[in-house]
Scaffold this active site. Structure first.
Site, PDB file in Angstrom:
ATOM      1  N   GLU A 163       7.973  -6.336  22.927  1.00 14.94           N
ATOM      2  CA  GLU A 163       8.186  -5.343  23.983  1.00 14.94           C
ATOM      3  C   GLU A 163       8.969  -4.147  23.444  1.00 14.94           C
ATOM      4  O   GLU A 163       9.840  -4.284  22.600  1.00 14.94           O
ATOM      5  CB  GLU A 163       8.951  -5.972  25.146  1.00 14.94           C
ATOM      6  CG  GLU A 163       8.199  -7.090  25.847  1.00 14.94           C
ATOM      7  CD  GLU A 163       9.000  -7.722  26.981  1.00 14.94           C
ATOM      8  OE1 GLU A 163      10.073  -7.175  27.316  1.00 14.94           O
ATOM      9  OE2 GLU A 163       8.550  -8.747  27.521  1.00 14.94           O
ATOM     10  N   VAL A 167       3.696  -0.502  20.821  1.00 16.97           N
ATOM     11  CA  VAL A 167       2.374  -1.077  20.537  1.00 16.97           C
ATOM     12  C   VAL A 167       1.725  -1.604  21.819  1.00 16.97           C
ATOM     13  O   VAL A 167       0.784  -2.378  21.777  1.00 16.97           O
ATOM     14  CB  VAL A 167       2.451  -2.177  19.452  1.00 16.97           C
ATOM     15  CG1 VAL A 167       2.794  -1.574  18.106  1.00 16.97           C
ATOM     16  CG2 VAL A 167       3.442  -3.272  19.846  1.00 16.97           C
ATOM     17  N   SER A 169       2.768  -3.484  24.721  1.00  9.96           N
ATOM     18  CA  SER A 169       2.879  -4.821  25.298  1.00  9.96           C
ATOM     19  C   SER A 169       2.510  -4.800  26.777  1.00  9.96           C
ATOM     20  O   SER A 169       1.970  -5.778  27.313  1.00  9.96           O
ATOM     21  CB  SER A 169       4.301  -5.359  25.122  1.00  9.96           C
ATOM     22  OG  SER A 169       5.253  -4.514  25.765  1.00  9.96           O
ATOM     23  N   ALA A 171       0.198  -2.885  28.357  1.00  9.72           N
ATOM     24  CA  ALA A 171      -1.259  -2.906  28.531  1.00  9.72           C
ATOM     25  C   ALA A 171      -1.824  -4.274  28.205  1.00  9.72           C
ATOM     26  O   ALA A 171      -2.779  -4.732  28.850  1.00  9.72           O
ATOM     27  CB  ALA A 171      -1.917  -1.842  27.652  1.00  9.72           C
ATOM     28  N   ALA A 172      -1.252  -4.956  27.229  1.00 12.53           N
ATOM     29  CA  ALA A 172      -1.749  -6.287  26.858  1.00 12.53           C
ATOM     30  C   ALA A 172      -1.592  -7.276  28.005  1.00 12.53           C
ATOM     31  O   ALA A 172      -2.517  -8.032  28.322  1.00 12.53           O
ATOM     32  CB  ALA A 172      -1.027  -6.789  25.608  1.00 12.53           C
ATOM     33  N   ASP A 214      -4.082   2.974  26.258  1.00  9.99           N
ATOM     34  CA  ASP A 214      -3.555   1.643  25.942  1.00  9.99           C
ATOM     35  C   ASP A 214      -4.399   0.549  26.597  1.00  9.99           C
ATOM     36  O   ASP A 214      -4.800  -0.430  25.962  1.00  9.99           O
ATOM     37  CB  ASP A 214      -2.106   1.516  26.421  1.00  9.99           C
ATOM     38  CG  ASP A 214      -1.182   2.512  25.757  1.00  9.99           C
ATOM     39  OD1 ASP A 214      -1.597   3.147  24.771  1.00  9.99           O
ATOM     40  OD2 ASP A 214      -0.049   2.670  26.242  1.00  9.99           O
TER      41      ASP A 214
END
Length: 484
Positions: A163, A167, A169, A171-172, A214
């Site tokens: 988090e 990168v 996190s 959207a993931a 994202d």
């Protein structure tokens, strides 16, 4: 009776297969759901990766082309409908206590409840704010798709996407949850719309003013390929491969990044201010919009996006765009902006000219990157690709979105240079910390590790290296776990 996965397991995402096995074991042991529910319904599991922003970054909300790389690290989500009128969420965190939240079903299942009300409920208690990324999926589906949730769900979350590292996190977790929930409730939705709905979760429920790149990468990305997305508003333009012999890495600066932070939001507001001023300079028709501080612009010239202005046109207007302006003075003269996600604060002073220039020039840089790879990756000039990354990083810094950590990592990449296989580097995502993307030759792994080690020695901050890629949620799909 035992639970086991039903259907083929994805060889493209072995972490999902491992998670399916773990969820089955938890169900059989009674370790999850958090309370015995006496029901035999199935669970659905899905996964979605984080992403490395290679080119495009903060120009996405201005309609730019972006190039995004889905990373190996991913978030996995298991969703099991149950009869309780709540969404019970458990987040498993390695080396830390599990994080738990329970959200009333009537809060998120009611399509007549406003996004403002739902967002305020999550924001009122810091211990449950994180749950908005998960439970917000239910509210967006209820409001935008007419999905009826007459029963709640228990949800298990596991992630190795760090988090606050730039990168994505967020959207993931949104994309993995969306994939599992739409499968569990049999919602008919295509991958592009899934990504747009995930963006709405973040914009409208979480309250973070992110663009769509994202969520599109986490949902639609292909392993080991760059996703090309024209953000007008979300036109997927296929996937492109890196030239043979090149590779991408990410190096974490150890400085936490937050897309909800004031720096990112102020730069976004400044860009939309600039577009509003450009519209006035160009004589475009402007009218009041949907709410106070929102304007509509009839724009047959640039179609509402700064990315379409072009460098020549921007130069013609640039001197008439103020370097900075007070929010109150801007509102008094121009009424507001076209952005429905942010608001101009009348008490704040905003940089305008530089945030407006960034998406104009960044779109040109990304377009050059994409054209070189589409034409023939074998003939693309790797050194030129690296130069464009360095130019992008400098533009971030000019906007005020740099940090001492990311600037130092980029400087170390420059020092290593082409002689050691390092071609280019830039800050990723929303800036103000987070991760640096590095382009290099396939044999540059030692140089990347050396950059990370030197950075850690100088700063005392851990410099995690992102290496590898994996497919988006739409490509791995979901696995059903049934009682047998």
């Amino acid at each position: 009776m035992t639970f086991r996965p039903v259907g083929p397991l994805s060889t493209r995402a072995p972490d999902l297969e491992r998670f399916a096995t773990d969820v089955s074991a938890r169900l059989n042991a009674g370790a999850w759901p958090p309370q015995p529910d006496g029901e035999g319904g199935p669970a659905w599991i899905a996964r979605a990766p984080g992403r490395l922003d290679v080119m495009g970054g903060i120009a996405d909300y201005s309609g730019a082309l972006v190039l995004q790389w889905p990373i190996r690290e991913a978030t996995r989500v298991a969703v099991r409908p149950w009869s309780k009128p709540s969404i019970a969420i458990v987040s498993i965190r390695q080396g830390e206590a599990d994080r738990r939240a329970e959200v009333p079903l009537d809060l998120v299942a009611d399509p007549h409840r406003s996004y403002d009300d739902v967002r305020a409920w999550f924001a009122a208690d810091p211990s449950r704010r994180w749950a908005a990324y998960v439970a917000g999926v239910f509210h967006v589906l209820a409001c935008e798709m007419g999905t009826r949730f007459t029963n709640g769900a228990t949800i298990l979350v596991e992630s190795d996407v760090p988090e606050g590292k730039g990168v994505s996190s967020s959207a993931a977790i949104e994309s993995a949850t969306m994939e599992a929930v739409t499968r569990a409730w049999n919602v008919s939705i295509d991958p592009r719309e899934c990504a747009v709905r995930c963006q709405q979760v973040e914009n409208l429920v979480v309250g973070a003013p992110c663009g769509v790149m994202d969520q599109m990468t986490s949902t639609c990305g292909e392993a080991d390929r760059l996703m090309a997305l024209l953000c007008q508003p979300a036109e997927l333009q296929g996937h492109v491969s890196l030239p043979d012999g090149l590779a991408l890495w990410g190096v974490d600066s150890g400085i936490r990044h937050a897309v909800t932070g004031a720096d990112y939001g102020a730069v976004r507001v400044g860009a939309f201010m600039g577009y509003r001023i450009l519209a006035d300079l160009a004589g475009l028709h402007v009218a009041p919009g949907e709410r106070e501080g929102h304007m509509r612009i009839d724009d047959p010239r640039w179609h509402g996006y700064l990315a379409n202005v072009g460098a020549d046109a921007f130069r013609a207007f640039a001197s008439s765009i103020p370097e900075a302006i007070d929010g109150g003075a801007f509102l008094a003269r121009y009424g507001g902006t076209t952005d429905l996600v942010t608001r101009v604060d009348p008490s704040r002073r905003y940089a305008v000219r530089t945030p407006t220039a960034h998406p104009v020039h960044e779109h040109a840089r990304v377009s050059e990157w994409a054209h070189a790879l589409r034409r023939d990756p074998a003939t693309a000039d790797p050194v030129r690709l690296g130069v464009l990354m360095y130019e992008s990083h400098a533009s971030y810094s000019a906007c005020g979105l740099g940090s001492d950590g990311t600037d130092r990592l980029v400087a170390l990449a420059r020092e290593a240079g082409v002689a050691r296989g390092i071609l280019g580097a830039k800050i990723t995502g929303g800036g103000s910390g987070g991760t640096v993307a590095i382009l290099g030759t396939m044999d540059a792994s030692d140089a990347v590790r050396s950059i990370a080690a030197q950075y850690t020695a100088e700063t005392g901050r851990d410099a995690y290296i992102f290496n590898g890629s994996s497919p988006g949620a739409a490509h791995t799909g979901a696995i059903r776990i049934d009682r047998t």
